[in-house]
Design a protein around this motif. Structure first.
Motif, PDB file in Angstrom:
ATOM      1  N   UNK A  14       0.943  -1.277   0.043  1.00 29.03           N
ATOM      2  CA  UNK A  14      -0.039  -0.012   0.035  1.00 29.03           C
ATOM      3  C   UNK A  14       0.783   1.135   0.105  1.00 29.03           C
ATOM      4  N   UNK A  15       2.192   1.003  -0.302  1.00 30.52           N
ATOM      5  CA  UNK A  15       2.941   2.337  -0.598  1.00 30.52           C
ATOM      6  C   UNK A  15       3.998   2.724   0.350  1.00 30.52           C
ATOM      7  N   UNK A  16       4.096   1.468   1.261  1.00 26.86           N
ATOM      8  CA  UNK A  16       5.159   1.783   2.370  1.00 26.86           C
ATOM      9  C   UNK A  16       6.527   1.558   1.831  1.00 26.86           C
ATOM     10  N   UNK A  17       7.649   1.880   2.652  1.00 26.57           N
ATOM     11  CA  UNK A  17       8.982   2.075   2.173  1.00 26.57           C
ATOM     12  C   UNK A  17       9.479   0.343   2.237  1.00 26.57           C
ATOM     13  N   UNK A  18       8.744  -0.448   2.527  1.00 29.73           N
ATOM     14  CA  UNK A  18       9.356  -1.836   2.552  1.00 29.73           C
ATOM     15  C   UNK A  18       8.695  -2.646   1.454  1.00 29.73           C
ATOM     16  N   UNK A  19       7.606  -2.042   0.724  1.00 34.05           N
ATOM     17  CA  UNK A  19       6.586  -2.847  -0.371  1.00 34.05           C
ATOM     18  C   UNK A  19       7.537  -3.867  -1.065  1.00 34.05           C
ATOM     19  N   UNK A  20       8.882  -3.438  -1.598  1.00 35.74           N
ATOM     20  CA  UNK A  20       9.669  -4.306  -2.498  1.00 35.74           C
ATOM     21  C   UNK A  20       9.766  -5.648  -1.811  1.00 35.74           C
ATOM     22  N   UNK A  21       9.990  -5.744  -0.561  1.00 35.93           N
ATOM     23  CA  UNK A  21      10.348  -6.865   0.106  1.00 35.93           C
ATOM     24  C   UNK A  21       9.342  -7.823   0.459  1.00 35.93           C
ATOM     25  N   UNK A  22       7.839  -7.175   0.352  1.00 37.27           N
ATOM     26  CA  UNK A  22       6.795  -7.949   0.823  1.00 37.27           C
ATOM     27  C   UNK A  22       6.546  -9.129  -0.185  1.00 37.27           C
ATOM     28  N   UNK A  23       6.422 -10.458   0.238  1.00 39.11           N
ATOM     29  CA  UNK A  23       6.106 -11.506  -0.451  1.00 39.11           C
ATOM     30  C   UNK A  23       4.545 -11.791  -0.404  1.00 39.11           C
ATOM     31  N   UNK A  24       3.974 -11.677  -1.776  1.00 39.49           N
ATOM     32  CA  UNK A  24       2.599 -11.933  -1.684  1.00 39.49           C
ATOM     33  C   UNK A  24       2.270 -13.378  -1.796  1.00 39.49           C
ATOM     34  N   UNK A  25       1.136 -13.787  -0.923  1.00 42.17           N
ATOM     35  CA  UNK A  25       0.751 -15.298  -1.180  1.00 42.17           C
ATOM     36  C   UNK A  25       0.108 -15.540  -2.386  1.00 42.17           C
ATOM     37  N   UNK A  26      -0.005 -16.899  -2.712  1.00 41.84           N
ATOM     38  CA  UNK A  26      -0.918 -17.120  -3.821  1.00 41.84           C
ATOM     39  C   UNK A  26      -2.339 -17.149  -3.555  1.00 41.84           C
ATOM     40  N   UNK A  27      -3.091 -17.212  -4.553  1.00 45.56           N
ATOM     41  CA  UNK A  27      -4.668 -17.458  -4.037  1.00 45.56           C
ATOM     42  C   UNK A  27      -4.938 -18.648  -3.557  1.00 45.56           C
ATOM     43  N   UNK A  28      -4.374 -19.710  -3.680  1.00 45.56           N
ATOM     44  CA  UNK A  28      -4.216 -21.013  -3.186  1.00 45.56           C
ATOM     45  C   UNK A  28      -3.875 -20.926  -1.701  1.00 45.56           C
TER      46      UNK A  28
END
Length: 295
Positions: A185-199
């Motif tokens: 959502x625009x935070x300074x650590x966005x690049x390091x966030x790993x999004x989960x899969x839908x599954x």
């Protein structure tokens, strides 16, 4: 937003903790509410306490709610990290009709305490969990929505948390679980966030259901920012529409003056509320993107 400061420094937070609180903001809010009720014949108000961390100004919340309850039908809700929300303060707030809460975990403490830490980098899981469990002893009606963030590869930790919640809270329908993917959502650590899969998200959701927990479903149809009768009062007295797009000029639509008057930029207000008048579902879902990424 009585405060845009916070006692936490969550890894993925998008807020900058830059705005300072006006010393008389609570008085301005009380004067504003007085004008709504007496000059405009408003019959009910929903007060949503957000931040930063709203519990940093617990006494101001009490003061505002005591006054508002005295003159108009008022319902309150709060988004809080839960760290400062002791059972004594919780019970007082519930009596003043702040009856709905959203409190977040990022899994069991092995995972949560890596992402949701205090300003001093200390862990937070045990204290939040102890607070949440203690509310069971409150006899009044309330709703606590426990928001659980799914990250890539944290599902085993989340399932351990779900087991714990089922053991302690499974029979109390005042509690519900909201399963959500972590967001950028625009935070300074966005690049390091790993999004989960839908599954991964669906697997955790199915597991929570199998444990008999009440599942809260997100509402995607209409964003509060698109509604003409919804405003965000910032800690510095400025008025916004969105609690995510905090640092853009388009989201500063006016200010609340010292006499409790709203001073609004009508052109900016029309931008945010255009979907309400056009009926365009995308604009209603999110005036910025036409999507529902900001719930």
């Amino acid at each position: 937003m009585l405060s845009e400061q916070c006692n936490f420094r969550c890894f993925y937070c998008y807020e900058r903790f830059s705005n300072n609180k006006l010393n008389d903001l609570d008085q301005r809010i009380i004067k504003f509410i007085h004008k709504l009720v007496n000059d405009y014949d408003i019959h009910s108000i929903v007060m949503s306490f957000f931040g930063g961390e709203p519990m940093l100004y617990y006494d101001k919340i009490i003061k505002i709610m005591e006054y508002t309850n005295s003159i108009v039908n008022t319902y309150g809700d709060m988004t809080t990290n839960g760290y400062l929300l002791s059972i004594e303060k919780f019970e007082k707030l519930v009596k003043l009709n702040v009856r709905e809460y959203q409190i977040t975990f990022d899994g069991y403490k092995d995972y949560h305490d890596k992402f949701r830490v205090t300003v001093g980098k200390t862990p937070t899981f045990d204290r939040i969990f102890k607070n949440i469990i203690s509310y069971k002893n409150v006899k009044s009606d309330f709703k606590v929505k426990i928001r659980i963030h799914i990250h890539k590869n944290n599902s085993s930790s989340v399932k351990k948390l779900i087991d714990l919640l089922a053991d302690y809270l499974g029979n109390d329908k005042r509690y519900s679980i909201l399963i959500r993917s972590i967001s950028k959502l625009g935070g300074s650590n966005d690049e390091m966030i790993s999004l989960p899969s839908r599954e991964e998200v669906e697997d955790v959701l199915a597991y929570a259901k199998s444990k008999g927990l009440s599942i809260a479903m997100p509402i995607h149809n209409i964003c509060y920012a698109s509604l003409p009768n919804s405003i965000v009062i910032r800690s510095d007295g400025k008025i916004s529409k969105c609690t995510v797009d905090l640092y853009s000029d388009r989201n500063i639509i006016g200010y609340l003056d010292s006499d409790g008057n709203l001073r609004l930029d009508q052109n900016k207000l029309r931008f945010w509320t255009r979907g309400f008048f056009t009926g365009d579902l995308k604009e209603l879902r999110c005036p910025l993107t036409g999507e529902d990424n900001y719930d």
